[in-house]
Design an enzyme around this catalytic site. Structure first.
Site, PDB file in Angstrom:
ATOM      1  N   CYS A   1       0.959  -0.985  -0.076  1.00 24.28           N
ATOM      2  CA  CYS A   1       0.052  -0.300   0.146  1.00 24.28           C
ATOM      3  C   CYS A   1       0.882   1.213   0.056  1.00 24.28           C
ATOM      4  O   CYS A   1       1.770   1.480   1.119  1.00 24.28           O
ATOM      5  CB  CYS A   1      -0.560  -0.027   1.289  1.00 24.28           C
ATOM      6  SG  CYS A   1      -2.082  -1.231   1.357  1.00 24.28           S
TER       7      CYS A   1
ATOM      8  N   CYS B   1      -2.294  -9.344   6.508  1.00 22.97           N
ATOM      9  CA  CYS B   1      -2.272  -8.089   5.504  1.00 22.97           C
ATOM     10  C   CYS B   1      -3.817  -7.455   5.551  1.00 22.97           C
ATOM     11  O   CYS B   1      -5.002  -7.988   5.672  1.00 22.97           O
ATOM     12  CB  CYS B   1      -2.252  -8.589   4.211  1.00 22.97           C
ATOM     13  SG  CYS B   1      -2.433  -7.181   2.866  1.00 22.97           S
TER      14      CYS B   1
ATOM     15  N   GLU C   1      -8.583 -13.329 -25.544  1.00 22.82           N
ATOM     16  CA  GLU C   1      -7.762 -13.421 -24.299  1.00 22.82           C
ATOM     17  C   GLU C   1      -6.611 -14.346 -24.520  1.00 22.82           C
ATOM     18  O   GLU C   1      -6.558 -15.315 -25.082  1.00 22.82           O
ATOM     19  CB  GLU C   1      -8.653 -13.782 -23.185  1.00 22.82           C
ATOM     20  CG  GLU C   1      -7.858 -14.447 -21.878  1.00 22.82           C
ATOM     21  CD  GLU C   1      -7.046 -13.426 -21.202  1.00 22.82           C
ATOM     22  OE1 GLU C   1      -7.625 -12.265 -20.978  1.00 22.82           O
ATOM     23  OE2 GLU C   1      -5.848 -13.898 -20.926  1.00 22.82           O
TER      24      GLU C   1
ATOM     25  N   CYS D   1      -6.802   0.288 -16.494  1.00 22.47           N
ATOM     26  CA  CYS D   1      -6.673   0.346 -15.277  1.00 22.47           C
ATOM     27  C   CYS D   1      -5.136   1.168 -15.078  1.00 22.47           C
ATOM     28  O   CYS D   1      -4.516   1.074 -14.186  1.00 22.47           O
ATOM     29  CB  CYS D   1      -6.098  -1.316 -14.730  1.00 22.47           C
ATOM     30  SG  CYS D   1      -5.161  -2.057 -15.630  1.00 22.47           S
TER      31      CYS D   1
HETATM   32  N1  SAH Z   1     -11.850  -8.127 -18.665  1.00 26.84           N
HETATM   33  C1  SAH Z   1     -11.376  -9.225 -17.879  1.00 26.84           C
HETATM   34  C2  SAH Z   1      -9.897  -9.226 -17.962  1.00 26.84           C
HETATM   35  C3  SAH Z   1      -9.082  -7.859 -17.725  1.00 26.84           C
HETATM   36  S1  SAH Z   1      -7.609  -7.881 -17.288  1.00 26.84           S
HETATM   37  C4  SAH Z   1     -11.870  -8.884 -16.599  1.00 26.84           C
HETATM   38  O1  SAH Z   1     -12.511  -7.722 -16.179  1.00 26.84           O
HETATM   39  O2  SAH Z   1     -11.973  -9.728 -15.669  1.00 26.84           O
HETATM   40  C5  SAH Z   1      -6.680  -8.025 -18.876  1.00 26.84           C
HETATM   41  C6  SAH Z   1      -6.563  -9.382 -19.386  1.00 26.84           C
HETATM   42  O3  SAH Z   1      -5.822  -9.139 -20.701  1.00 26.84           O
HETATM   43  C7  SAH Z   1      -5.857 -10.678 -18.692  1.00 26.84           C
HETATM   44  O4  SAH Z   1      -6.713 -11.567 -18.509  1.00 26.84           O
HETATM   45  C8  SAH Z   1      -4.663 -10.593 -19.498  1.00 26.84           C
HETATM   46  O5  SAH Z   1      -4.243 -12.282 -19.644  1.00 26.84           O
HETATM   47  C9  SAH Z   1      -5.099 -10.148 -20.984  1.00 26.84           C
HETATM   48  N2  SAH Z   1      -4.065  -9.902 -21.839  1.00 26.84           N
HETATM   49  C10 SAH Z   1      -2.871  -9.304 -21.723  1.00 26.84           C
HETATM   50  N3  SAH Z   1      -2.166  -8.856 -22.992  1.00 26.84           N
HETATM   51  C11 SAH Z   1      -3.260  -9.440 -23.982  1.00 26.84           C
HETATM   52  C12 SAH Z   1      -2.923  -9.284 -25.354  1.00 26.84           C
HETATM   53  N4  SAH Z   1      -2.098  -8.866 -25.783  1.00 26.84           N
HETATM   54  N5  SAH Z   1      -4.272  -9.964 -25.877  1.00 26.84           N
HETATM   55  C13 SAH Z   1      -5.134 -10.505 -25.196  1.00 26.84           C
HETATM   56  N6  SAH Z   1      -5.392 -10.539 -23.859  1.00 26.84           N
HETATM   57  C14 SAH Z   1      -4.215  -9.944 -23.199  1.00 26.84           C
END
Ligand code: SAH
Length: 483
Positions: A84, A175, A358, A438
């Protein structure tokens, strides 16, 4: 500007927070100092510990006038632990800082006009119970944590979290933002390691067995997964480990959740790397996943799959994303970076057809299982990089309705979207693009790219606080095509 030197001391006001949550202040001649532990509004006496030409790093010698937003963190290791970064700021101020950060980046990096942003910008969605709090910050909200394991100077096995910018473990099994049962499990694993002479991994020698402990907790089901990340293929006294772990009493006071172990896994990672998990996992006991529910959909989550870490705030984040998607039931939608299909399946319930992409194969396995589990038949999933799958699909399927979708949702990792992916999105020309992000810096960069030729207009941006006590902030942005 004067040249400053190590060990000089000054009194300064802290006026800003840096990208790692450190306080930023300026000397009278404009020289910038970064000071860990200082917060906006503090007046401190600082000693320069490292001096570069235009900026330096300082250490707090005394807090002369504390910021009105400064609080004493309830976590005893807050000052040492790198988990944190801003737990010494009131939650109210944390939210204000995050909101401003998103706004400023949209203007500075995104190139949007300040008045324009003010018009389309929604206030940050915070953790309701704490939103106005000047004294406390959210606790025990995370459903996932990866605790490194190592030895302290005396050779004791410890687990906890890395201190800031280092791989030195700050010992702590309790934690404050982790799941409430993590403490019981971590204490047990340390006991097991001592009793059965199981060694902790040492990064400098590459020796030792246990690297990390991943604990994942389903807040709606009580299902708990423990996954040991090991520098080897198996663990000593496996039977005893499993037996004792599943016999732990996870009932804790003040929790209405019936916590129970549902999955024990092992992920072998023998590489000398900062990547925590191995490429695969083995199920030692129970299932290879835990199940959790969001609204009316259940999700299976494997140790290698991404799943939003803050269940309370995830509800609000997904609600925003769905609102932005504006579905009526007839739409064709792509959900890029779809993980285990969380957003995809919510979309699928309100759209004609959804396509998810994904990169992690185990997450796509989960996404397909999750569609089946919930009786959803209008979602199709592809394994691969968004920047490869999408262009290839676009090139190969000239007649498919999927190449001219109504909505594209993206939810990339911090580095944002690849331009190849953004280009194909522009070619597909959906009427709406929903960008869940994010990292507001890469969000701003990508929004700039998508809006550059005037085809798309930024309609709304809503920050959501998923990571209280850290400087991270999530946002949902809506782009609409100008027809
Ligand atoms: N929308 C989902 C996951 C978001 S996190 C949710 O809300 O749960 C971002 C995701 O992108 C992760 O699962 C990661 O494995 C994937 N990722 C990372 N790089 C990527 C790429 N180049 N192409 C496709 N997916 C990817």
């Amino acid at each position: 500007m004067e040249k400053h030197k190590k060990n000089e001391e000054y009194q300064i006001s802290i006026t800003d927070l840096g990208t790692n949550g450190e306080g930023i202040g300026h000397l009278e001649d404009g020289y910038t100092l970064f000071v860990v532990g200082a917060v906006v509004g503090d007046t401190i006496t600082v000693r320069i510990v490292k001096a570069m030409k235009n900026y330096g790093y300082g250490r707090i010698m005394s807090i002369d006038v504390p910021s009105p937003d400064r609080i004493i963190p309830t976590c005893p290791v807050a000052a040492k632990c790198g988990g944190c970064q801003i737990s010494n700021l009131s939650y109210k101020k944390q939210l204000e800082i995050k909101e401003n950060k998103v706004r400023e980046l949209l203007i500075r990096v995104g190139g949007f006009d300040a008045d324009y942003i003010n018009n389309i910008f929604n206030p940050i969605i915070g953790y309701s119970d704490y939103e106005k709090s000047q004294t406390t910050t959210p606790v025990h909200f995370r459903n996932k944590a990866q605790y490194p394991v190592g030895n302290d100077n005396l050779g004791n096995i410890i687990t906890g979290f890395y201190s800031n910018h280092s791989h030195r473990i700050v010992a702590n099994t309790n934690c404050e933002i982790g799941s409430p049962i993590d403490n019981i499990i971590l204490e047990y694993i340390l006991k097991y390691m001592n009793a059965y002479h199981v060694t902790a991994y040492d990064e400098s020698t590459g020796r030792g067995l246990i690297r990390h402990i991943l604990i994942r907790s389903g807040y709606s089901t009580g299902e708990v997964m423990v996954c040991l990340v090991t520098n080897g293929k198996s663990i000593p006294s496996k039977k005893e480990f499993i037996q004792e772990l599943i016999s732990l009493n996870l009932n804790i006071e003040d929790s209405s959740i019936n916590w129970h172990i549902a999955s024990i896994c092992l992920s072998s990672n023998t590489a000398n790397t900062n990547v925590i998990m191995g490429n695969n996992y083995e199920v030692l006991w129970g299932q290879g996943y835990i199940t959790d529910m969001i609204w009316d959909i259940s999700f299976r989550i494997s140790p290698l799959s991404f799943y939003q870490v803050n269940p309370v705030q995830t509800n609000k984040l997904y609600k925003q994303a769905l609102l932005c998607a504006g579905l009526t039931g007839n739409e064709v939608v792509w959900d890029l970076y779809c993980g285990i299909g969380t957003i995809s399946l919510f979309l699928a319930k309100r759209a004609k057809q959804v396509y998810g992409v994904e990169i992690v194969p185990q997450a796509i396995d989960n996404a397909r299982e999750n569609a089946t589990l919930n009786g959803i038949t209008n979602a199709q999933f592809f394994v691969g990089k968004a920047e490869e799958v999408l262009p290839a699909y676009y090139a190969q399927n000239t007649n498919s309705e999927a190449i001219s979708p109504d909505v594209i949702v993206v939810d990339p990792p911090r580095k944002g979207c690849d331009t190849v992916c953004l280009n194909t999105m522009l070619q597909m020309s959906p009427s709406r693009i929903v960008y869940v992000s994010c990292d507001p810096a890469t969000l701003s960069r990508d929004l700039k790219y998508l809006c550059e030729d005037g085809r798309y207009e930024l309609k709304s941006v809503t920050p959501v606080d998923m990571f209280s006590n850290s400087i991270h902030v999530e946002s949902v942005a809506l782009l609409q095509r100008n027809d």
